[in-house]
Design a protein around this motif. Structure first.
Motif, mmCIF file in Angstrom:
data_model
loop_
_atom_site.group_PDB
_atom_site.id
_atom_site.type_symbol
_atom_site.label_atom_id
_atom_site.label_comp_id
_atom_site.label_asym_id
_atom_site.label_seq_id
_atom_site.Cartn_x
_atom_site.Cartn_y
_atom_site.Cartn_z
ATOM 1 N N TRP A 209 0.822 -1.214 0.000
ATOM 2 C CA TRP A 209 0.000 0.000 0.000
ATOM 3 C C TRP A 209 0.854 1.261 0.000
ATOM 4 N N ASN A 210 1.949 1.248 0.736
ATOM 5 C CA ASN A 210 2.773 2.453 0.880
ATOM 6 C C ASN A 210 3.787 2.641 -0.239
ATOM 7 N N ASP A 211 4.062 1.600 -1.006
ATOM 8 C CA ASP A 211 5.133 1.678 -1.996
ATOM 9 C C ASP A 211 4.710 2.545 -3.183
ATOM 10 N N PHE A 212 5.575 3.455 -3.562
ATOM 11 C CA PHE A 212 5.352 4.251 -4.770
ATOM 12 C C PHE A 212 6.565 4.211 -5.690
ATOM 13 N N PHE A 213 7.722 3.766 -5.154
ATOM 14 C CA PHE A 213 8.964 3.823 -5.927
ATOM 15 C C PHE A 213 8.928 2.861 -7.103
ATOM 16 N N GLN A 214 8.335 1.663 -6.902
ATOM 17 C CA GLN A 214 8.236 0.703 -7.997
ATOM 18 C C GLN A 214 7.408 1.290 -9.139
ATOM 19 N N ALA A 215 6.301 1.934 -8.792
ATOM 20 C CA ALA A 215 5.460 2.548 -9.819
ATOM 21 C C ALA A 215 6.193 3.686 -10.520
ATOM 22 N N LEU A 216 6.983 4.434 -9.766
ATOM 23 C CA LEU A 216 7.743 5.536 -10.350
ATOM 24 C C LEU A 216 8.746 5.022 -11.375
ATOM 25 N N LEU A 217 9.294 3.823 -11.142
ATOM 26 C CA LEU A 217 10.281 3.248 -12.041
ATOM 27 C C LEU A 217 9.659 2.595 -13.269
ATOM 28 N N TYR A 218 8.571 1.868 -13.066
ATOM 29 C CA TYR A 218 8.102 0.948 -14.101
ATOM 30 C C TYR A 218 6.828 1.378 -14.812
ATOM 31 N N LEU A 219 6.112 2.395 -14.304
ATOM 32 C CA LEU A 219 4.847 2.784 -14.916
ATOM 33 C C LEU A 219 4.951 4.169 -15.544
ATOM 34 N N THR A 220 4.575 4.257 -16.801
ATOM 35 C CA THR A 220 4.488 5.552 -17.480
ATOM 36 C C THR A 220 3.028 5.922 -17.762
ATOM 37 N N ASP A 221 2.152 4.940 -17.759
ATOM 38 C CA ASP A 221 0.728 5.184 -17.967
ATOM 39 C C ASP A 221 0.120 5.702 -16.664
ATOM 40 N N THR A 222 -0.319 6.963 -16.653
ATOM 41 C CA THR A 222 -0.818 7.574 -15.420
ATOM 42 C C THR A 222 -2.123 6.937 -14.939
#
Length: 292
Positions: A209-222
């Motif tokens: 729930w708290n993680d955002f760093f993985q999304a910052l690295l791997y996701l470009t689709d907002t």
């Protein structure tokens, strides 16, 4: 023990202990109460009053700004999906890997344990991990938020130790009754493992729930952003629309109260989840402790 608490010294100790724990509890709860109150306060009040529990003027401007588009609700759905699926995947992999490693007769057990310990101290780094995720075709996929960190080595070792400390007679009795290894694991060991399951379910759920760093690295689709990444961007770019950053706002967002509001939005869902595991979590926190 009961006689000790009936003495004068015991009663004094109880009073001091209650006062101390009460102060610690207030120190823990009061800041969160201020955050909730501040999220409903005006910018003027936040600037003039250094601390308060009840705002003089209640306003929902910060929450109106956050929920002014469907981006937040969409991100909440993404976070719920990642948290639920990720926690289930992590618990399945952790439990099914920890149980065989707890059997001392397993061939290659020490080699696998050494690999796990090695992974706790060293890792490939950000760039090799990114290239691995890319080559697996997981970029811009929600699975990129789950699979790379599906097993926590420290959690795995604690769960392995828990299984290892269960009486071996239970396994022998299940074999006498004709159970296979999987049946022993499913019907005997797992029902006895509610504390460890509850504890690490909570740990994994909070992590996802708290993680955002993985999304910052791997996701470009907002549209696939989890709530934590969206709220981080919302705080950093408070004067721009949400989600695709193209939706115009009808009013200027309250900069200070919005920072407090995003904390509330990001914290309350996981707080609601905790009471369902509290009964077993109290036992599970003692896992791995030194026993006499």
């Amino acid at each position: 023990m009961h006689k000790m608490h009936n003495t004068a010294a015991g009663r004094v100790f109880d009073v001091i202990n209650f006062i101390f724990l009460g102060v610690v509890g207030l120190v823990t709860v009061v800041p969160f109460l201020y955050i909730v109150a501040g999220s409903f306060a005006t910018e003027t009040e936040l600037a003039t009053r250094p601390f308060f529990i009840i705002p003089e003027t209640i306003t929902t401007a910060a929450y109106q700004y956050i929920f002014s588009t469907d981006s937040v609700l969409r991100s909440l759905v993404v976070s719920v999906f990642v948290t639920v699926v990720g926690t289930v995947v992590s618990m399945i992999l952790t439990l099914t890997m920890a149980y065989p490693l707890s059997r001392r007769t397993m061939v290659g057990r020490n080699f696998v344990l050494n690999l796990i310990l090695f992974s706790m101290l060293f890792n490939g780094g950000m760039i090799p991990t990114y290239l691995l995720v890319k080559n697996l075709g997981l970029l811009d996929s929600l699975w990129s938020l789950i699979l790379p960190l599906a097993i926590n080595p420290f959690n795995l070792i604690i769960v392995k130790t828990f299984f290892q400390e269960l009486p071996k007679e239970l396994e022998d009795a299940s074999k006498i009754d004709g159970c296979s290894e999987f049946q022993t694991f499913w019907k005997v060991m797992l029902p006895l493992s509610k504390p460890v399951i509850a504890t690490f379910t909570l740990f994994y759920a909070v992590f996802y729930w708290n993680d955002f760093f993985q999304a910052l690295l791997y996701l470009t689709d907002t549209t696939k952003w989890p709530i934590q990444l969206l709220l981080q961007q919302l705080v950093m770019v408070a004067n721009v629309g949400l989600g695709d950053m193209q939706e115009a706002m009808l009013y200027e967002p309250p900069e200070e109260s919005i920072k407090l509001a995003v904390i509330v939005v990001a914290t309350v869902p996981i707080l609601i989840f905790y009471p369902f595991l509290q009964k077993h979590f109290a036992k599970g926190v003692m896992l791995g402790s030194v026993k006499g």
